[in-house]
Design a protein around this motif. Structure first.
Motif, mmCIF file in Angstrom:
data_model
loop_
_atom_site.group_PDB
_atom_site.id
_atom_site.type_symbol
_atom_site.label_atom_id
_atom_site.label_comp_id
_atom_site.label_asym_id
_atom_site.label_seq_id
_atom_site.Cartn_x
_atom_site.Cartn_y
_atom_site.Cartn_z
ATOM 1 N N TYR A 51 -47.913 -17.079 33.274
ATOM 2 C CA TYR A 51 -48.625 -17.140 34.551
ATOM 3 C C TYR A 51 -48.367 -18.503 35.195
ATOM 4 O O TYR A 51 -49.193 -19.422 35.074
ATOM 5 C CB TYR A 51 -50.121 -16.916 34.348
ATOM 6 C CG TYR A 51 -50.454 -15.605 33.689
ATOM 7 C CD1 TYR A 51 -50.306 -14.402 34.374
ATOM 8 C CD2 TYR A 51 -50.913 -15.555 32.370
ATOM 9 C CE1 TYR A 51 -50.603 -13.194 33.774
ATOM 10 C CE2 TYR A 51 -51.216 -14.343 31.768
ATOM 11 C CZ TYR A 51 -51.064 -13.171 32.473
ATOM 12 O OH TYR A 51 -51.358 -11.973 31.876
ATOM 13 N N LEU A 54 -50.997 -20.619 37.106
ATOM 14 C CA LEU A 54 -52.222 -21.043 36.419
ATOM 15 C C LEU A 54 -52.333 -22.561 36.421
ATOM 16 O O LEU A 54 -51.416 -23.259 35.987
ATOM 17 C CB LEU A 54 -52.215 -20.510 34.986
ATOM 18 C CG LEU A 54 -53.520 -20.637 34.212
ATOM 19 C CD1 LEU A 54 -54.589 -19.737 34.828
ATOM 20 C CD2 LEU A 54 -53.305 -20.267 32.750
ATOM 21 N N GLU A 57 -57.626 -25.845 35.620
ATOM 22 C CA GLU A 57 -58.948 -25.206 35.676
ATOM 23 C C GLU A 57 -58.871 -23.759 35.200
ATOM 24 O O GLU A 57 -59.748 -23.276 34.475
ATOM 25 C CB GLU A 57 -59.511 -25.268 37.099
ATOM 26 C CG GLU A 57 -60.887 -24.636 37.256
ATOM 27 C CD GLU A 57 -61.973 -25.313 36.415
ATOM 28 O OE1 GLU A 57 -62.961 -24.619 36.095
ATOM 29 O OE2 GLU A 57 -61.844 -26.506 36.084
ATOM 30 N N GLY A 58 -57.809 -23.047 35.584
ATOM 31 C CA GLY A 58 -57.627 -21.676 35.127
ATOM 32 C C GLY A 58 -57.462 -21.588 33.626
ATOM 33 O O GLY A 58 -57.986 -20.682 32.971
ATOM 34 N N GLN A 61 -60.854 -22.094 32.061
ATOM 35 C CA GLN A 61 -61.652 -20.872 32.163
ATOM 36 C C GLN A 61 -61.160 -19.798 31.200
ATOM 37 O O GLN A 61 -61.965 -19.042 30.652
ATOM 38 C CB GLN A 61 -61.648 -20.356 33.598
ATOM 39 C CG GLN A 61 -62.491 -21.207 34.517
ATOM 40 C CD GLN A 61 -62.505 -20.691 35.933
ATOM 41 O OE1 GLN A 61 -61.547 -20.063 36.394
ATOM 42 N NE2 GLN A 61 -63.597 -20.954 36.638
ATOM 43 N N LEU A 87 -55.755 -12.413 31.156
ATOM 44 C CA LEU A 87 -55.520 -13.834 30.937
ATOM 45 C C LEU A 87 -56.117 -14.293 29.607
ATOM 46 O O LEU A 87 -55.448 -14.968 28.815
ATOM 47 C CB LEU A 87 -56.097 -14.644 32.104
ATOM 48 C CG LEU A 87 -55.892 -16.149 32.074
ATOM 49 C CD1 LEU A 87 -54.421 -16.516 31.901
ATOM 50 C CD2 LEU A 87 -56.450 -16.774 33.344
ATOM 51 N N LEU A 165 -62.576 -13.310 35.539
ATOM 52 C CA LEU A 165 -61.525 -14.315 35.342
ATOM 53 C C LEU A 165 -60.200 -13.967 36.011
ATOM 54 O O LEU A 165 -59.621 -14.789 36.720
ATOM 55 C CB LEU A 165 -61.307 -14.550 33.841
ATOM 56 C CG LEU A 165 -60.220 -15.560 33.487
ATOM 57 C CD1 LEU A 165 -60.583 -16.945 34.000
ATOM 58 C CD2 LEU A 165 -59.995 -15.588 31.980
ATOM 59 N N ASP A 166 -59.689 -12.770 35.786
ATOM 60 C CA ASP A 166 -58.359 -12.436 36.301
ATOM 61 C C ASP A 166 -58.310 -12.484 37.822
ATOM 62 O O ASP A 166 -57.386 -13.054 38.406
ATOM 63 C CB ASP A 166 -57.916 -11.063 35.795
ATOM 64 C CG ASP A 166 -57.588 -11.061 34.308
ATOM 65 O OD1 ASP A 166 -57.791 -12.105 33.643
ATOM 66 O OD2 ASP A 166 -57.146 -10.022 33.796
ATOM 67 N N HIS A 168 -60.375 -14.104 39.797
ATOM 68 C CA HIS A 168 -60.617 -15.481 40.222
ATOM 69 C C HIS A 168 -59.369 -16.345 40.062
ATOM 70 O O HIS A 168 -59.082 -17.191 40.905
ATOM 71 C CB HIS A 168 -61.782 -16.072 39.418
ATOM 72 C CG HIS A 168 -62.113 -17.473 39.781
ATOM 73 N ND1 HIS A 168 -62.806 -17.797 40.929
ATOM 74 C CD2 HIS A 168 -61.838 -18.653 39.174
ATOM 75 C CE1 HIS A 168 -62.948 -19.106 40.998
ATOM 76 N NE2 HIS A 168 -62.369 -19.645 39.952
ATOM 77 N N SER A 169 -58.616 -16.121 38.993
ATOM 78 C CA SER A 169 -57.408 -16.916 38.725
ATOM 79 C C SER A 169 -56.237 -16.490 39.585
ATOM 80 O O SER A 169 -55.268 -17.237 39.717
ATOM 81 C CB SER A 169 -57.017 -16.795 37.252
ATOM 82 O OG SER A 169 -58.045 -17.266 36.430
#
Length: 198
Positions: A51, A54, A57-58, A61, A87, A165-166, A168-169
């Motif tokens: 990713y 990413l 911060e990602g 998380q 993720l 999460l996914d 948001h990232s």
């Protein structure tokens, strides 16, 4: 005879109580271990390869989300919980490949090896209808909500971090959930809590 019986009952109750207290202490030790576990910084490089977008911060998380998943299994050991984040799942894969470290972690956190749950178990092709899959995910939602007590970072935008999460990232191919499903899981969890089930 009554004195002997009272002594036997007191002995049984004492043994039961010591075992219960011992199990509670062990669970709390394991929860604290998972909460404070430091993932290797090199795992970030492996995730960035999968990713590229990413950021730091990602990655942080993703670590929190994987910790949340492990805590959920400690709190609900008999449940078959699904992984709602690609993720966090990718980080789990990376961790597993560090076999010695992962085995040590599992021994400390779970007392045994914690095997990976294939991500295809989440999909509709895993043998269920959309309604069945929604029901299967309910236990995961409930466990994620229950993890709030142990993890201050367990929520993101009003929903459990693992579920948010996914999206948001912004990762490619991340898990996303229909608004109707999110409302359904939240409502079912609220009903369970109001009925005294959590």
């Amino acid at each position: 005879y009554l004195i002997w019986l009272a002594g036997a009952v007191a002995l049984v109750v004492g043994v039961w109580w010591r075992r219960r207290v011992g199990r509670i202490r062990l669970q709390q030790q394991r929860l604290r271990y998972v909460q404070s576990y430091a993932f290797q910084p090199r795992y970030h490089d492996a995730l960035r390869a999968a990713y590229p977008q990413l950021d730091a911060e990602g990655f942080k998380q993703a670590e929190h989300a994987l910790r949340q998943f492990f805590v959920m299994h400690l709190l609900a050991p008999g449940e078959r919980l699904l992984m709602p984040s690609n993720l966090a799942d990718a980080l789990w894969h990376t961790f597993i490949l560090d076999t010695r470290r992962y085995q040590q972690f599992c021994q400390q956190a779970f007392g045994q090896m914690f095997h990976h749950i294939p991500s295809h178990d989440m999909s509709a092709s895993a043998g269920g209808t959309e309604a069945t899959n929604r029901e299967r995910m309910q236990a995961t939602w409930n466990a994620a909500m229950a993890s709030k007590r142990w993890l201050p970072w367990a929520m993101l935008g009003g929903m459990p971090l693992l579920f948010a999460l996914d999206a948001h990232s912004g990762i490619d191919g991340g898990q996303s959930f229909a608004e109707a499903d999110l409302r359904y899981w939240a409502l079912q969890y609220a009903r369970m809590v109001s009925a005294g089930g959590a």
